[in-house]
Motif scaffolding. Sequence first.
Motif, PDB file in Angstrom:
ATOM      1  N   TYR A   1      44.549  37.293  37.404  1.00  0.00           N
ATOM      2  CA  TYR A   1      44.181  38.646  37.822  1.00  0.00           C
ATOM      3  C   TYR A   1      42.667  38.774  37.791  1.00  0.00           C
ATOM      4  N   SER A   2      42.154  39.818  38.404  1.00  0.00           N
ATOM      5  CA  SER A   2      40.706  40.002  38.468  1.00  0.00           C
ATOM      6  C   SER A   2      40.371  41.483  38.561  1.00  0.00           C
ATOM      7  N   THR A   3      39.088  41.772  38.503  1.00  0.00           N
ATOM      8  CA  THR A   3      38.597  43.134  38.709  1.00  0.00           C
ATOM      9  C   THR A   3      38.664  43.463  40.199  1.00  0.00           C
TER      10      THR A   3
ATOM     11  N   ILE B   1      39.010  41.184  27.916  1.00  0.00           N
ATOM     12  CA  ILE B   1      39.271  39.787  28.278  1.00  0.00           C
ATOM     13  C   ILE B   1      39.327  38.908  27.034  1.00  0.00           C
TER      14      ILE B   1
ATOM     15  N   TYR C   1      41.995  35.466  33.509  1.00  0.00           N
ATOM     16  CA  TYR C   1      41.131  36.403  34.226  1.00  0.00           C
ATOM     17  C   TYR C   1      40.148  35.642  35.109  1.00  0.00           C
TER      18      TYR C   1
ATOM     19  N   ILE D   1      44.893  45.961  34.468  1.00  0.00           N
ATOM     20  CA  ILE D   1      45.365  44.958  35.426  1.00  0.00           C
ATOM     21  C   ILE D   1      45.974  45.681  36.626  1.00  0.00           C
TER      22      ILE D   1
END
Length: 317
Positions: free
Chosen positions: A123-125, A147, A205, A162
Motif C-alpha cells: 500500500y502507499s500514500t 509505518i 509500505y 490505508i
Amino acid sequence: MNSSKNKLISIIIPVYNAEKYIVETLESIRKQSIENWELVIVDDASEDNTELVIQEYIKEHPSRSIVYEKLSQNSNAAVARNEAMKIAKGSLFAFCDADDLWESNHLEVALKYIEKEQADIVYSTMNVVDDQTGEKIGMQGPSEEHINDFPNSLFWSPYNFIQPSAVVMKRGVYEDVGGFDASFRRSQDFEYFLNIVGAGYSFYYISDITSNLRRGHISSVSSISLLAEYHALALRKHRSINRVPRSIRMDALSYSHLIVAKNVYKKKPIKAAFFLFWSWFGNPIKIKYLLFIPLLYIYSFFSQFKNLFYIEEKKKF
C-alpha cells in the motif's frame, strides 16, 4: 518461480452512480505500463447512467478484458467488492474506487515491491486532488510513526491510513480470510485490513505515490460521527488480535468508544451509555466513564418524559 510481472492482476472496482468520473478512472487504468490485467466492475444498482457509460466504454475497447455486472438491488461497496472478487481470475487483486485515479506506473510499482519484499499486501500514500479542478490539495496515508509501528498503529491511529485504491494484494489472502464485512455501513476497508492483520499476513509500505484520491465536499457531522462509530465497532470486533499487544488494543477500544459516546450522548443517550460501557471495558482503570452511564439513562428518561408532556400540552390547545 514465475515473476509477478507474468501474473494476471484483477482490478476490483465497485461503482454506484459514478457516471461523472468513471471514464476518467477507466482511462487511468487502461494507460498502465503493464498490460496483464483484467478489470472487474460490479455496479451496486446505480440509478444514473453509469451502466450505459461503462457498456459504451467496453464497446470502444474490445481488446481489453473488462467484466461488468450490475446487482439487482443497492447494498454497499463491500457487497460489490465481494462479488467482484468472486468473479476475478487473477492471482493478484488491485482495488480502485470508481472516482479515483492511478498514475501509469501504479501496478508496475506495486508488483515490483510484492516480489522484492515478498509481501502479501502493498500500500502507499495517495495524493488528494480537488474533484473540480484536479489540483493537488494534500495527501492521505500513513505518517512515519504509523509505518514504523505497524501493525500496532492500525489500532492506535484515530483514522484509517490505508486507502483501498492504493492497495494491491495476493489472491491467497482473499481465499483465506474471505471478503469484506457487508454489515459495516462505514469503515469496511479498515475492518478488512484488521482482519488481514489478524490472519498474520505481511504488509509493505511503498514510498512512491502512484494514485490519486478525489476529494469534493466537506463531510457532514453525521457522516463523520457514523464513520467514528464503525471505526470503533471494527476495533471491538478485532480486539483479540494477538499480533498487537493487549494494552494497545484495549486503549484503542476504550478511546474509540469514548469518542462515539461523546458524539451521540445528546441525541442518543442509550447508545452513548452502551459505548461508554465498552470504553470502560477497554480500560477499567478509567472507571469514571462508567459512572456516566446511569446519568445518561436518567437524562434519556427525562428527555422522553419532556417530549410526552409537550405532546399532551399541544393536545390541550
